[in-house]
Design a protein around this motif. Structure first.
Motif, PDB file in Angstrom:
ATOM      1  N   ASN A 155       7.101  -8.558  -6.482  1.00 39.09           N
ATOM      2  CA  ASN A 155       6.197  -7.821  -5.591  1.00 39.09           C
ATOM      3  C   ASN A 155       5.621  -6.600  -6.311  1.00 39.09           C
ATOM      4  O   ASN A 155       5.710  -5.484  -5.821  1.00 39.09           O
ATOM      5  N   ALA A 156       5.021  -6.847  -7.455  1.00 39.98           N
ATOM      6  CA  ALA A 156       4.449  -5.752  -8.246  1.00 39.98           C
ATOM      7  C   ALA A 156       3.164  -5.264  -7.589  1.00 39.98           C
ATOM      8  O   ALA A 156       2.329  -6.063  -7.169  1.00 39.98           O
ATOM      9  N   LYS A 157       3.029  -3.958  -7.493  1.00 36.60           N
ATOM     10  CA  LYS A 157       1.840  -3.365  -6.878  1.00 36.60           C
ATOM     11  C   LYS A 157       0.949  -2.779  -7.956  1.00 36.60           C
ATOM     12  O   LYS A 157       1.423  -2.092  -8.858  1.00 36.60           O
ATOM     13  N   TYR A 158      -0.335  -3.074  -7.844  1.00 36.50           N
ATOM     14  CA  TYR A 158      -1.327  -2.558  -8.782  1.00 36.50           C
ATOM     15  C   TYR A 158      -2.540  -2.059  -8.010  1.00 36.50           C
ATOM     16  O   TYR A 158      -2.864  -2.598  -6.946  1.00 36.50           O
ATOM     17  N   ASN A 159      -3.209  -1.084  -8.551  1.00 36.43           N
ATOM     18  CA  ASN A 159      -4.492  -0.613  -8.049  1.00 36.43           C
ATOM     19  C   ASN A 159      -5.452  -0.649  -9.224  1.00 36.43           C
ATOM     20  O   ASN A 159      -5.199  -0.012 -10.245  1.00 36.43           O
ATOM     21  N   ILE A 160      -6.531  -1.426  -9.083  1.00 33.60           N
ATOM     22  CA  ILE A 160      -7.507  -1.513 -10.167  1.00 33.60           C
ATOM     23  C   ILE A 160      -8.888  -1.232  -9.606  1.00 33.60           C
ATOM     24  O   ILE A 160      -9.191  -1.547  -8.459  1.00 33.60           O
ATOM     25  N   VAL A 189      -6.051 -16.794  -7.642  1.00 33.99           N
ATOM     26  CA  VAL A 189      -5.019 -16.783  -8.684  1.00 33.99           C
ATOM     27  C   VAL A 189      -3.656 -17.006  -8.028  1.00 33.99           C
ATOM     28  O   VAL A 189      -3.285 -16.268  -7.112  1.00 33.99           O
ATOM     29  N   SER A 190      -2.957 -18.006  -8.485  1.00 33.93           N
ATOM     30  CA  SER A 190      -1.624 -18.296  -7.964  1.00 33.93           C
ATOM     31  C   SER A 190      -0.693 -17.123  -8.256  1.00 33.93           C
ATOM     32  O   SER A 190      -0.629 -16.654  -9.386  1.00 33.93           O
ATOM     33  N   GLY A 191      -0.012 -16.652  -7.226  1.00 36.34           N
ATOM     34  CA  GLY A 191       0.906 -15.528  -7.384  1.00 36.34           C
ATOM     35  C   GLY A 191       0.397 -14.250  -6.754  1.00 36.34           C
ATOM     36  O   GLY A 191       1.141 -13.280  -6.649  1.00 36.34           O
ATOM     37  N   VAL A 192      -0.860 -14.239  -6.311  1.00 35.08           N
ATOM     38  CA  VAL A 192      -1.391 -13.055  -5.625  1.00 35.08           C
ATOM     39  C   VAL A 192      -0.961 -13.117  -4.166  1.00 35.08           C
ATOM     40  O   VAL A 192      -1.270 -14.073  -3.457  1.00 35.08           O
ATOM     41  N   LYS A 193      -0.234 -12.103  -3.736  1.00 35.48           N
ATOM     42  CA  LYS A 193       0.279 -12.070  -2.371  1.00 35.48           C
ATOM     43  C   LYS A 193      -0.612 -11.259  -1.447  1.00 35.48           C
ATOM     44  O   LYS A 193      -0.703 -11.530  -0.258  1.00 35.48           O
TER      45      LYS A 193
END
Length: 113
Positions: A26-31, A51-55
Protein backbone atom coordinates in the motif's frame (compact mmCIF):
# COMPACT_ATOMS: atom_id res chain seq x y z
CA UNK A 1 34.10 -26.45 14.24
CA UNK A 2 30.73 -27.69 12.95
CA UNK A 3 28.88 -25.16 15.14
CA UNK A 4 31.01 -22.29 13.82
CA UNK A 5 30.23 -23.19 10.21
CA UNK A 6 26.49 -23.43 10.98
CA UNK A 7 26.65 -20.10 12.80
CA UNK A 8 28.36 -18.41 9.84
CA UNK A 9 25.78 -19.84 7.42
CA UNK A 10 22.89 -18.56 9.56
CA UNK A 11 24.55 -15.15 9.75
CA UNK A 12 24.98 -15.00 5.96
CA UNK A 13 21.35 -16.02 5.36
CA UNK A 14 20.08 -13.37 7.75
CA UNK A 15 22.21 -10.66 6.05
CA UNK A 16 20.98 -11.65 2.59
CA UNK A 17 17.31 -11.54 3.61
CA UNK A 18 17.75 -8.12 5.21
CA UNK A 19 19.48 -6.83 2.09
CA UNK A 20 16.38 -7.48 -0.03
CA UNK A 21 14.16 -4.45 -0.24
CA UNK A 22 10.72 -5.12 1.15
CA UNK A 23 8.04 -3.90 -1.21
CA UNK A 24 5.02 -2.16 0.21
CA UNK A 25 1.55 -3.40 -0.74
CA UNK A 26 0.00 0.00 0.00
CA UNK A 27 2.67 2.47 -1.06
CA UNK A 28 1.46 6.06 -1.30
CA UNK A 29 2.80 8.45 -3.90
CA UNK A 30 1.95 11.97 -5.02
CA UNK A 31 3.08 12.90 -8.52
CA UNK A 32 2.51 16.01 -10.60
CA UNK A 33 0.61 15.40 -13.83
CA UNK A 34 -0.18 18.17 -16.30
CA UNK A 35 -3.80 18.60 -17.35
CA UNK A 36 -6.63 21.14 -17.40
CA UNK A 37 -10.15 19.78 -17.04
CA UNK A 38 -12.54 17.01 -16.06
CA UNK A 39 -11.78 15.12 -19.28
CA UNK A 40 -8.10 15.19 -18.32
CA UNK A 41 -9.01 13.92 -14.84
CA UNK A 42 -10.90 10.94 -16.24
CA UNK A 43 -8.15 10.15 -18.78
CA UNK A 44 -5.36 10.39 -16.19
CA UNK A 45 -7.18 8.29 -13.60
CA UNK A 46 -8.21 5.68 -16.20
CA UNK A 47 -4.59 5.43 -17.40
CA UNK A 48 -3.39 4.95 -13.83
CA UNK A 49 -5.97 2.24 -13.15
CA UNK A 50 -4.97 0.44 -16.36
CA UNK A 51 -1.75 -0.58 -14.57
CA UNK A 52 -2.11 -3.77 -12.56
CA UNK A 53 -1.41 -3.06 -8.90
CA UNK A 54 -2.91 0.44 -8.74
CA UNK A 55 -5.38 0.48 -5.86
CA UNK A 56 -6.31 4.16 -5.79
CA UNK A 57 -5.78 7.05 -8.19
CA UNK A 58 -7.22 10.52 -7.69
CA UNK A 59 -6.09 13.52 -9.72
CA UNK A 60 -6.85 17.06 -8.52
CA UNK A 61 -7.39 19.81 -11.07
CA UNK A 62 -6.38 22.65 -8.73
CA UNK A 63 -2.86 21.49 -7.91
CA UNK A 64 -2.32 18.94 -10.73
CA UNK A 65 -1.34 16.27 -8.21
CA UNK A 66 -2.16 12.61 -8.66
CA UNK A 67 -2.51 10.78 -5.37
CA UNK A 68 -1.77 7.09 -5.77
CA UNK A 69 -1.84 3.95 -3.68
CA UNK A 70 -0.05 1.09 -5.40
CA UNK A 71 1.06 -2.44 -4.64
CA UNK A 72 4.81 -2.28 -5.27
CA UNK A 73 4.91 -6.06 -5.63
CA UNK A 74 2.84 -5.70 -8.83
CA UNK A 75 3.91 -2.36 -10.32
CA UNK A 76 6.17 0.63 -9.86
CA UNK A 77 5.54 4.36 -9.91
CA UNK A 78 7.42 4.47 -13.23
CA UNK A 79 4.90 1.99 -14.75
CA UNK A 80 2.07 4.37 -13.79
CA UNK A 81 3.90 7.40 -15.18
CA UNK A 82 4.50 5.61 -18.49
CA UNK A 83 0.80 4.69 -18.77
CA UNK A 84 -0.17 8.33 -18.15
CA UNK A 85 2.34 9.57 -20.74
CA UNK A 86 0.88 7.17 -23.30
CA UNK A 87 -2.45 9.01 -23.10
CA UNK A 88 -0.80 12.40 -23.64
CA UNK A 89 -0.08 13.80 -20.17
CA UNK A 90 3.38 14.75 -18.91
CA UNK A 91 4.67 13.84 -15.47
CA UNK A 92 7.89 15.08 -13.88
CA UNK A 93 9.79 11.95 -14.89
CA UNK A 94 8.04 10.80 -18.09
CA UNK A 95 7.02 13.11 -20.93
CA UNK A 96 4.28 12.23 -23.41
CA UNK A 97 5.28 11.87 -27.05
CA UNK A 98 4.23 14.76 -29.28
CA UNK A 99 1.89 12.49 -31.29
CA UNK A 100 0.01 11.56 -28.11
CA UNK A 101 -0.13 15.16 -26.92
CA UNK A 102 -1.53 16.33 -30.28
CA UNK A 103 -4.38 13.79 -29.98
CA UNK A 104 -5.73 15.56 -26.87
CA UNK A 105 -8.93 17.59 -27.12
CA UNK A 106 -8.36 21.35 -27.49
CA UNK A 107 -9.33 22.18 -23.92
CA UNK A 108 -7.01 19.47 -22.63
CA UNK A 109 -3.88 20.90 -24.27
CA UNK A 110 -1.96 22.15 -21.28
CA UNK A 111 1.15 24.33 -21.43
CA UNK A 112 4.13 21.98 -21.74
CA UNK A 113 7.27 22.68 -19.72
Amino acid sequence: MKNIIIGIMILLVSFSTQAQEKKNKNAKYNIEVNGNCEMCKKRIEDAAFSVSGVKSAEWHIDDHMLHLIINEQKCSILDVQKAIAEVGHDTNDVKAMDEQYQKLHGCCMYERK
